[in-house]
Design an enzyme around this catalytic site. Structure first.
Site, short mmCIF file in Angstrom:
data_model
loop_
_atom_site.label_atom_id
_atom_site.label_comp_id
_atom_site.label_asym_id
_atom_site.label_seq_id
_atom_site.Cartn_x
_atom_site.Cartn_y
_atom_site.Cartn_z
N GLU A 303 0.83 -1.21 0.00
CA GLU A 303 0.00 0.00 0.00
C GLU A 303 0.86 1.26 0.00
OE1 GLU A 303 -2.57 -0.79 3.40
OE2 GLU A 303 -3.98 -1.81 2.09
N ASP A 388 -8.65 -8.82 3.62
CA ASP A 388 -8.41 -7.84 4.67
C ASP A 388 -9.52 -7.83 5.71
OD1 ASP A 388 -7.09 -5.84 5.99
OD2 ASP A 388 -7.70 -4.22 4.65
N GLU A 416 -12.51 -2.79 12.38
CA GLU A 416 -12.37 -1.93 11.21
C GLU A 416 -13.50 -2.10 10.19
OE1 GLU A 416 -8.58 -2.32 9.22
OE2 GLU A 416 -9.23 -1.09 7.53
#
Ligand SMILES: *[C@@H]1O[C@H](CO)[C@@H](O)[C@H](O)[C@H]1NC(C)=O
Ligand SMILES: *[C@@H]1O[C@H](CO)[C@@H](O)[C@H](O)[C@H]1NC(C)=O
Ligand SMILES: *[C@@H]1O[C@H](CO)[C@@H](O)[C@H](O)[C@H]1NC(C)=O
Ligand SMILES: *[C@@H]1O[C@H](CO)[C@@H](O)[C@H](O)[C@H]1NC(C)=O
Ligand SMILES: *[C@@H]1O[C@H](CO)[C@@H](O)[C@H](O)[C@H]1NC(C)=O
Ligand SMILES: *[C@@H]1O[C@H](CO)[C@@H](O)[C@H](O)[C@H]1NC(C)=O
Ligand SMILES: *[C@@H]1O[C@H](CO)[C@@H](O)[C@H](O)[C@H]1NC(C)=O
Ligand SMILES: *[C@@H]1O[C@H](CO)[C@@H](O)[C@H](O)[C@H]1NC(C)=O
Ligand SMILES: *[C@@H]1O[C@H](CO)[C@@H](O)[C@H](O)[C@H]1NC(C)=O
Ligand SMILES: *[C@@H]1O[C@H](CO)[C@@H](O)[C@H](O)[C@H]1NC(C)=O
Ligand SMILES: *[C@@H]1O[C@H](CO)[C@@H](O)[C@H](O)[C@H]1NC(C)=O
Ligand SMILES: *[C@@H]1O[C@H](CO)[C@@H](O)[C@H](O)[C@H]1NC(C)=O
Length: 852
Positions: A303, A388, A416
């Site tokens: 990323e 993820d 998250e």
């Protein structure tokens, strides 16, 4: 006299507000009916260490405080060896096995592994021996947990950890912000430095130690090189000092490019000797200040982060550079420095027009050929699934592709993608789907938990990394209920065979006490929460379908046509990623043959991962229920939201059975969850209904018989706006005030066929960051309810600046009598950039079998 004092304290205990700071270590006064065997608790503590920073010393103090809180008894601590340890001089003796043996020479040291402990309770004699000082403290916490739960049985318990690495990660930044943290700013850092007052850090270490966590990575994996300045190294040293009495060690995340960005060098090539020397130097400085440093965490070439690939070096070259630097500082007590190297490496610019492109393939593609090339103090840290932290993913196949490399599993306690602590989602049942998964390497039993513990492939290292992200909020995670996830994470890292419900019950007793109805409600809500969340977000393995920026509310369209590769490939006809070898991305072939075969074949793929592995028509019939995929989407989303409606109702029944502070805080969040689950339900079912054109066989989707859309009301000072994505507003449209300073009003006419009676009035609106609009609801100009768009305060964090699935919410005013001809009105007063946005009013008849 003594009796009345205890009774008095009990009374105070019940009434007093609790802010959550002590988590499950409240040491609340034990109810009288559970005390009858408490006389066996010894009147004396002997802690075999006089150094105040020793975990053994801490154990003595903790036992003293615990017994005082739970039983109201003052017990003295001594640090001298008693002349004998028997029933004539009863005591709680705590120390390392080695210290005990030096005096009495009778503990069997070979039965311990690192951090293990032995707890013996025999009548009024308690012996707690640790393999090391940390283990002794773990044993003391185990004993206190027994006493706090009214368990005064004799025990003879030898407990060793399943895995040596039991760490947590904090994604804290130097400025005090926390990436994906939902409980306020950092307890570690603010304004570019470690905070002055480290009280909260010690308190955090205390909680972690009680669940046998042995290290914390204190800063964000997206790391800032400035952590390595002399001033910040000293700050890190102070943090390590604050945690050391609890046996919790400090580690840090590194930025791979630091030699260049901080050191001013012109390279960060891991094979350049000057770069090596730079890292050696920094590592030396860190060890000077923190002699027991746990190690490093590295996110490289991921990323946008720099890494060894920049110089055409392998990821192993990168990891080994740090491993060598750490090794120079020896292997203290079997606890030498470790490099946790993240496997979260993927190309975030892939193109969906390529049917075979697949981000899920990345970890195995990047790491498999490096197996055996890592130094023995490197642990590859692997997220549980290949994408993820989604609501459901298959087990990462990388666990079955590294045999000569130590591995750890990365779990997320911070929610998250799973409701960000504004939704209750009890996670251990999800984690267990992965830990208990059998990868069948070489056609032999190969449970993930036995791979990460090191047992399956005979690795010396391995274990668990949990991303926690506690903040300064007294609840730690921003929600009292979310703490069961942290508690269970630690317990599982020690013993992954534990049962999720048993851990939850233990946590509930320690957190809320012994009321049977509290236990029942917490258990029912928590155990239903992950299945419900999966139902109302993304099911059949399609992933969570969150907005790609906030990771909170729904945004199904945004999953596709992006470079990130978290795709669904939904079109008018079908949905799902074809990950077969025969016609798709080949991901299924990354598993050992027995598992690959199951996933390759659509007929053997479990329904809950169907769309992960296969692209099918919406009309494909599921093996389990026989429903079509699209009808299952509709049914599951309605069922999930329906389940979420029951949470707040169940909680309401507990009023008065705990302190009001926690009761109200949890109730507020459960009501929010009830409303937001309907936002989810409507957005996802509406989106796929629109895309596929296939109606819901039971007629619910796109049909809201009891709703009055804001855009159809009589508006004054309000105007229409279209919402993006449209499925996150009822009928795609909402209203906002025309002015940023003057209130608007919206008047709703009851439908012509309206029947007088009792109704729940639900109001759909949006609560954005950057304003606290005021709303008033009126019936025939009589005030009914007032509220403020202040979820950013009440939930502890804010979700979105625009009208979308993350800011959409709804409140319900229950049990209102309405007569035909009544006039409903909402008056909205804007504040800041929040223009009192409103979506709809729903009138849900009493006894309705569905929530509209
Ligand atoms: C006491 O604790 C200190 C600090 O942790 C440690 O260095 C020392 O070895 C301990 N002593 C014994 C006898 O365990
Ligand atoms: C000590 O423990 C080990 C491992 O549990 C065991 O094999 C051994 O027999 C024990 N020795 C004694 C003297 O109890
Ligand atoms: C009491 O605690 C011990 C040690 O944790 C445990 O083995 C035992 O099952 C507990 N007994 C009861 C009745 O809960
Ligand atoms: C190592 O650090 C010391 C102290 O900061 C400094 O004087 C020295 O030049 C450094 N050496 C290298 C090779 O970076
Ligand atoms: C990178 O390394 C590989 C193998 O070591 C080599 O074949 C390749 O030419 C290198 N590429 C560059 C751009 O240096
Ligand atoms: C993906 O590839 C197609 C076809 O080559 C191209 O038109 C499109 O612009 C590419 N998309 C991205 C995001 O690069
Ligand atoms: C903690 O967060 C809650 C919202 O969840 C908020 O109401 C409260 O003020 C916060 N308290 C502290 C001390 O940060
Ligand atoms: C095979 O892949 C193609 C894309 O290359 C896709 O259009 C087609 O539907 C797939 N066939 C099957 C049977 O899944
Ligand atoms: C999917 O639907 C299309 C259009 O109705 C049809 O042509 C195709 O055969 C279907 N595919 C399967 C595998 O049923
Ligand atoms: C989830 O949805 C399925 C399918 O509609 C349903 O059978 C199940 O009861 C639901 N579970 C929960 C907890 O909502
Ligand atoms: C829904 O929106 C359309 C315009 O997109 C509008 O014509 C229609 O009246 C709206 N329906 C209701 C019930 O407000
Ligand atoms: C009014 O609010 C809107 C957003 O809601 C914002 O874009 C605009 O700048 C605000 N205008 C003023 C004068 O503050």
């Amino acid at each position: 006299m003594h009796w009345s004092l205890v009774a008095f304290c009990t009374g105070v205990g019940l009434a007093s507000a609790e802010n959550g700071l002590n988590g499950w270590l409240r040491y609340a006064s034990l109810p009288d009916n559970l005390r009858h065997r408490s006389a066996s608790v010894p009147p004396m503590i002997v802690a075999l260490n006089t150094t105040e920073t020793s975990p053994v010393y801490t154990a003595g103090k903790e036992l003293q405080a615990g017994i005082k809180g739970i039983l109201g008894r003052s017990v003295d601590i001594s640090h001298d060896f008693p002349s004998s340890h028997n029933s004539e001089s009863p005591c709680i003796l705590v120390g390392t096995a080695a210290a005990y043996n030096a005096k009495y020479g009778s503990a069997n040291l070979t039965s311990f592994t690192t951090d293990g402990f032995w707890l013996s309770v025999k009548g009024n004699n308690v012996l707690i021996l640790g393999q090391n000082e940390r283990g002794a403290l773990y044993g003391a916490f185990e004993y206190l947990s027994m006493v706090a739960q009214g368990n005064f049985s004799d025990v003879n318990l030898l407990s060793n950890p399943d895995a040596p690495v039991r760490w947590v990660n904090q994604w804290d930044n130097l400025d005090g912000s926390i990436e994906r943290g939902y409980a306020g700013p950092s307890i570690f850092f603010s304004n570019g430095a470690a905070v002055d007052d480290l009280t909260r850090v010690s308190q955090y270490a205390r909680l972690l130690s009680s669940i046998r966590i042995n290290a914390v990575i204190v800063n964000n994996v997206n790391a800032n090189a400035s952590f390595l300045t002399p001033a910040n190294i000293n700050g890190l040293g102070r943090i390590a000092d604050a945690m050391r009495p609890y046996g919790v060690r400090l580690g840090i995340s590194l930025n791979f490019a630091s030699p260049q960005t901080l050191g001013g060098m012109n390279t960060f090539d891991p094979l350049d000797p000057t770069v090596d020397a730079w890292w050696d130097n920094k590592t030396d400085l860190l060890y000077q200040r923190i002699p027991d440093m746990a190690g490093y965490l590295v996110k490289a070439n991921s990323e946008g982060q720099p890494g060894p690939l920049t110089y055409n070096r392998t990821l192993a070259d990168g990891a080994n550079m740090f491993a060598r630097a750490l090794k120079r500082h020896g292997n203290r007590d079997g606890n030498g420095g470790i490099v946790m190297f993240r496997a979260f490496v993927y190309n975030n610019h892939i193109n969906e027009t390529d049917w075979k492109a697949d981000r899920a393939n990345a970890a195995v593609d990047f790491f498999k050929h490096l197996d055996g090339q890592f130094e023995d103090n490197v642990v590859v840290q692997i997220k549980y699934g290949p994408i993820d932290f989604q609501v459901r993913e298959p087990t990462s196949p990388l666990f079955a592709n590294l045999f000569n490399t130590s591995t750890a599993i990365e779990l997320q306690i911070t929610q998250e993608y799973l409701g960000q602590q504004a939704h209750v989602v009890y996670l251990p049942p999800l984690w267990k789907t992965v830990l208990d998964f059998d990868l069948r390497v070489d056609s032999k039993p190969s449970l993930v938990r036995d791979i990460v513990s090191g047992q399956r492939f005979s690795r010396g290292l391995g274990g668990y990394a949990g991303v926690v992200n506690v903040g300064t909020n007294t609840t730690w995670l921003g929600s009292h209920m979310a703490m069961s996830n942290l508690y269970a994470y630690g317990r599982l890292a020690w013993d992954p065979a534990l049962d999720p419900q048993k851990m939850l019950e233990e946590w509930t007793r320690l957190t809320f006490g012994f009321d049977r109805s509290v236990m029942d409600a917490v258990t029912k809500i928590s155990m239903a929460s992950w299945p419900a969340y999966e139902n109302y977000t993304g099911n059949l393995g399609i992933q969570t379908l969150n907005d790609p920026l906030t990771h909170f509310g729904p945004n199904p369209a945004a999953q596709d046509n992006n470079g990130w590769g978290q795709w669904t490939r939904a079109d008018r006809q079908g949905i799902g990623m074809d990950r077969t070898v025969s016609n798709g991305t080949g991901f299924a072939g990354q598993y050992p043959p027995e598992v690959a075969k199951v996933y390759e074949n659509i007929d053997s793929t479990p329904d809950d991962l169907l769309l992960w592995f296969h692209h099918v028509n919406y009309t494909y019939h599921l093996r389990g229920s026989g429903e079509t995929v699209i009808q299952h989407f509709y049914n599951a989303h309605y069922a999930g939201a329906e389940t979420a409606q029951t949470f707040a109702t169940q909680w309401e029944s507990l009023r008065g059975k705990m302190d009001d502070e926690r009761f109200n805080d949890i109730l507020f969040k459960l009501k929010f969850q009830a409303g937001h689950s309907i936002v989810w339900r409507d957005a996802i079912t509406g989106f796929y209904h629109n895309l596929s054109g296939i109606p819901d066989s039971t007629g619910r989707v796109g049909h809201h018989p009891w709703r009055m859309e804001a855009e159809s009301m009589m508006l004054q000072g309000y105007r229409l706006v279209s919402v993006d994505p449209p499925e996150t507003a009822s009928n795609g449209t909402a209203i906002v005030t025309t002015s940023n300073s003057t209130a608007g009003s919206a008047v709703a006419k009851l439908p012509d066929d309206f029947k007088s009676g009792q109704y729940d009035i639900a109001i759909g609106y949006f609560d954005v960051i950057g304003g606290r609009a005021h709303y008033g609801a009126f019936i025939n100009d009589e005030p009914l309810e007032e509220w403020i768009g202040d979820l950013e305060d009440k939930l502890g964090h804010a979700f979105s600046k625009k009208l979308d699935g993350s800011s959409a919410t709804r409140i319900t005013i229950p049990g209102i009598k309405l007569e035909k001809g009544d006039v409903l009105k909402i008056v909205g007063a804007p504040d800041g950039i929040e223009q009192a946005p409103l979506d709809y009013i729903a009138l849900i008849p009493a006894n309705a079998n569905m929530v509209d």
